[in-house]
Design an enzyme around this catalytic site. Structure first.
Site, short mmCIF file in Angstrom:
data_model
loop_
_atom_site.label_atom_id
_atom_site.label_comp_id
_atom_site.label_asym_id
_atom_site.label_seq_id
_atom_site.Cartn_x
_atom_site.Cartn_y
_atom_site.Cartn_z
N SER A 11 66.28 51.70 33.00
CA SER A 11 65.84 52.70 33.98
C SER A 11 65.72 54.06 33.32
CB SER A 11 66.84 52.79 35.13
OG SER A 11 68.04 53.40 34.69
N LYS A 12 65.10 54.98 34.05
CA LYS A 12 64.98 56.36 33.57
C LYS A 12 66.36 56.97 33.32
CE LYS A 12 63.41 60.96 34.99
NZ LYS A 12 64.75 61.56 34.90
N ARG A 13 67.32 56.61 34.17
CA ARG A 13 68.67 57.16 34.00
C ARG A 13 69.28 56.79 32.65
NH1 ARG A 13 68.55 55.73 39.30
NH2 ARG A 13 69.45 53.66 38.89
#
Length: 508
Positions: A262-264
């Protein structure tokens, strides 16, 4: 199937920046198409109007232009099967919705969101399917007159596929083999919404794939649960003979821990998960910024090479591939079924390897603007000389400046740790002597300097390391850089002696 020209498609939704997983899917489609002498179609699936982001489509196209992944037809590329944007194909889909309804393969449902929520409270793990549909408000339970009246009054409705129990659905997957699913567990998915007169993904992509003569559907593993429904839709339309073969690619996983990338993860570990920088605002008006591989200084060839090996293995020790070499080596059936950990450090390694492969001239063209920003007025050839000496020490072009700024700017301070370690009691006296030696050299080439200076050190019985380390400190300001004679030959006699005198005066 074997006689048909291979046609594959990449069909993103313009809901934001293109995730790196989507880039890999497009790359594998590209490799498959090129390997089989086929076509790669670029289609935009924008039927979800609530999530549409206007500039996302242009972003996706720009990303593939940067990566060198070329489409044969589609949105912005033209072709004979358009339009390629689903929002422009409303009337086409309506024809096929009507066909399913007329054939009894689908039905109209009027259930409101409130009614559906109520049913979920009544029935644990509620699913709109062959067991519950007769409890709902739809054209299977209402008289035809009432259905016609509700539609005439503008009551919003959806069209659902009618999946009968007792069938075995076979999905022929090039990576996972035969996947068999009982139809009893499938729900009657929504295919069309009267609210916006647009189909859902499930119907639109089946109709488009059929009309655009797509022979193979290569997509992410997240779409595997939808595959049985798509097989049933092909059968409902009577298109079994033209059904594409499926290939569901393994997920890209977090570099650490479990779960999908994910972007996180990128924010947390400091690596991009998008090909280009993305600027936008969220629904609350807050600025949203995501870093991209291009702006972080990655070469497109390195990104392509890195992504190609995430989930696919050529079966050899080779790691460095050009795009043409990937086309020849790629085998979709050798893709892994298991998810691939996104080892972002390997992407950095690839970028370093591509810096080594590229000529000093190529790298210098990227480095020259950085030098100009720092006020360097040296000609390009001088910048190229520096790059040739230093490029093997960096993974990104942007890392060159802090490593080699001393070639263009004399030090204004001297690193305390290096001074303490390298500047001896007799360093000032010895380097003053060395200035005299250098002043007497007419041919200031690297080879001639080295010969004369080494002879002087031997004659004086000085320690080579002491002289060289102290000398480096005077020219660089710290203990870094290539060979000393590379530095002094580049700086020239006048600048070399000027820096030495200043350091001796400062350090004593």
């Amino acid at each position: 199937m074997s006689e048909r020209r291979v046609r594959v498609r990449f069909a993103p939704s313009p809901t934001g920046p293109l995730h790196i997983g989507g880039v890999r899917t497009a790359l594998y489609n590209y490799l498959f198409a090129r390997q089989h002498g086929g076509d790669l179609v670029f289609r935009i699936e924008d039927t979800d109007t609530t999530r549409f982001v206007p500039k996302a489509e242009a972003y996706i196209i720009e990303a593939f232009q940067w990566l060198g992944i070329k489409f044969d037809e589609g949105v912005s590329f033209g072709g004979n099967y358009g339009p390629y944007r689903q929002s422009e194909r409303r009337e086409i889909y309506k024809k096929y919705v009507r066909q399913l309804l007329d054939d009894g393969k689908a039905y109209i449902a009027f259930d409101t969101p409130e009614e559906l929520d109520q049913k979920r409270k009544e029935i644990e793990n509620f699913q709109y399917d062959n067991k519950t549909r007769l409890q709902m408000r739809n054209s299977l339970t209402l008289p035809k007159e009432e259905v016609d009246r509700l539609i005439a009054e503008g009551t919003q409705y959806v069209v659902r596929i009618k999946i009968d129990a007792g069938q075995e659905v076979l999905v022929d997957d090039m990576i996972r083999g035969e996947v068999r699913v009982k139809s009893d567990i499938l729900d009657d998915k929504v295919l069309y919404k009267s609210a916006d007169e647009l189909p859902t993904y499930h119907l639109a992509n089946i109709v488009d794939d059929h009309l655009m003569e797509i022979t193979h559907v290569i997509r992410g593993e997240e779409w595997l649960p939808s595959a049985p429904l798509h097989v049933l839709l092909y059968k409902a339309f009577g298109w079994e003979d033209t059904m594409p073969r499926f290939a569901h690619l393994p997920l890209l996983l977090k570099p650490d821990g479990k779960g999908k990338l994910s972007k996180r993860d990128g924010d947390r570990l400091g690596f991009p998960v998008f090909p280009l920088d993305w600027h936008s605002t969220d629904k609350d008006g807050n600025e949203v910024f995501c870093t991209g591989y291009r702006e972080q200084g990655y070469f497109p060839e390195a990104v392509v090479n890195f992504l190609a090996l995430l989930g696919w293995n050529p079966g050899t020790e080779q790691e460095m591939f050009t795009l043409d070499e990937l086309v020849k080596a790629f085998d979709i059936e050798k893709c892994s079924k298991a998810g691939a950990k996104f080892a972002y450090e390997k992407g950095i390694w690839f970028n370093h390897e591509y810096i080594l492969k590229k000529s000093a001239t190529e790298i210098a063209k990227d480095f020259e603007p950085v030098c100009r920003e720092h006020g360097v007025s040296e000609p390009f050839e001088r910048i190229e000389q520096v790059v040739a000496m230093m490029k093997d020490r960096v993974s990104f072009v942007k890392e060159l400046w802090p490593l080699c700024s001393f070639f263009f700017e004399a030090p204004t301070a001297y690193d305390e740790k290096t001074v303490k370690k390298r500047w001896k009691e007799d360093s000032a006296a010895q380097l003053t002597e060395l200035i005299g030696v250098l002043e007497g050299i007419d041919d200031f080439s690297l080879e001639n300097q080295e010969k004369i200076v080494h002879e002087w050190i031997e004659q004086k019985e000085y320690k080579l390391g002491n002289i060289m380390n102290a000398w480096r400190l005077t020219l660089v300001g710290e203990g870094k850089g290539p060979g000393m004679f590379d530095i002094s030959a580049f700086l020239g006699k006048e600048e070399t002696i000027k820096r030495m005198r200043k350091a001796i005066e400062t350090l004593k």
